[in-house]
Design an enzyme around this catalytic site. Sequence first.
Site, PDB file in Angstrom:
ATOM      1  N   ARG A  47      30.505 -53.359 -48.223  1.00 26.86           N
ATOM      2  CA  ARG A  47      31.222 -54.239 -47.297  1.00 26.86           C
ATOM      3  C   ARG A  47      32.139 -55.207 -48.039  1.00 26.86           C
ATOM      4  O   ARG A  47      33.177 -55.597 -47.510  1.00 26.86           O
ATOM      5  CB  ARG A  47      30.211 -55.021 -46.451  1.00 26.86           C
ATOM      6  N   GLY A 135       7.568 -48.797 -51.074  1.00 27.31           N
ATOM      7  CA  GLY A 135       8.301 -48.884 -52.334  1.00 27.31           C
ATOM      8  C   GLY A 135       8.098 -47.700 -53.249  1.00 27.31           C
ATOM      9  O   GLY A 135       8.345 -46.556 -52.878  1.00 27.31           O
ATOM     10  N   LYS A 206       6.857 -49.350 -40.787  1.00 29.37           N
ATOM     11  CA  LYS A 206       6.219 -48.432 -41.739  1.00 29.37           C
ATOM     12  C   LYS A 206       5.029 -47.726 -41.100  1.00 29.37           C
ATOM     13  O   LYS A 206       4.779 -46.538 -41.341  1.00 29.37           O
ATOM     14  CB  LYS A 206       5.787 -49.206 -42.983  1.00 29.37           C
TER      15      LYS A 206
END
Length: 429
Positions: A47, A135, A206
């Site tokens: 961006r 992770g 999750k």
Amino acid sequence: MRTRPLKVALLGCGVVGSEVARIMTTHADDLTQRIGAPVELAGVAVRRPSKVREGIDPALITTDATALLKRGDIDIAIEVIGGIEPARTLITTAFENGISVVSANKALLAQDGAALHAAAEQHGLDLYYEAAVAGAIPLVRPMRESLAGDKINRVMGIVNGTTNFILDKMDSTGAGYQEALDEATALGYAEADPTADVEGYDAAAKAAILAGIAFHTRVRLDDVYREGMTEVSAADFASAKRMGCTIKLLAILERAADGESVTARVHPAMIPLTHPLASVREAYNAVFVEAEAAGRLMFYGPGAGGSPTASAVLGDLVAVCRNKLAEATGPGESAYTQLPVSPMGDVVTRYHISLDVADKPGVLAQVATTFAEHGVSIDTVRQQGKDGEASLVVVTHRAPDAALSGTVEALRKLDTVRGVASIMRVEGE
């Protein structure tokens, strides 16, 4: 070995994306040997193009992610933008242009995973997302592939490092919630706005992904019962310690005993100090998977951060590249069971309830009667009183959550009950 490189478009170059780019560059030779072909970073969509990004050729930077995906030579896209849009549109665009996708976007997968899997299958492409859950911990692929021949009945774990850090500090130092949150923020474990973490939204996303994989059914974010941890107090930890417990924010996914439904929930819970999850410290994650043949498996490691998450992304990248070379795809969505997700009220659990009551004869009997009237059996009671006021701590046996909630509402209406100081579920026994 193939000499023409597989070309990768990196969508997003924040903490995780910049680390992915660094590893792709510094480990290029090793990745080539592991994949069987060179892998080349062909473009990076961002961006803010003016931001300095060390180690990334400025010529690769673009603000037009759609044009990058449509230019005709991209093999794999890595999406680490996060959020719903523009990530959803960009992933769909990638599939429409013959590009397989590696994503770390838990929110999008929890909300629209079924549609994204369908799009990938329609175009004969891969959708991999190990980095979306826990992770660096290998969890999605072992559940999706290594345990594909087994029947998973329960998944319970700590899947958010920020909340675990806060609760660990409250437990080990006696700090209050705000003090522990401030420390987590100062160390970079908590965002400036920690709502997604501390209110359980991150863990719930999750949980939805893991439940879908574990039970071969579609579980959306809206199906997951969620409670945050902002009301957990030092007094709760003191009560937990008296019971030989600590407090963790847990994601718990269960298949019903009759196998006809599943439940998915995220909430704070007391767990015994003897349980392996009780010893998970700092910002680490750990997940227990209970399967019929394999038994109990524990996955443990760093659950967030640039390097750990990038490790998971690169693992998926290698797998998808190998599939490309073999002209094959990996496993897609498995939702053949179509099991319904039961409401939280059907979940059978235990409660730890702390009441502020009048210190006078008959109070305990009145409270016990209320529990009995709602079909909830009491395990233990502890009462302390002083100067006409008392605290009453009740730990129940297992009962449907709806019955326990009804009991609490009835207790609030007793004239001898001044207030409900805290309510917490007890797990891991």
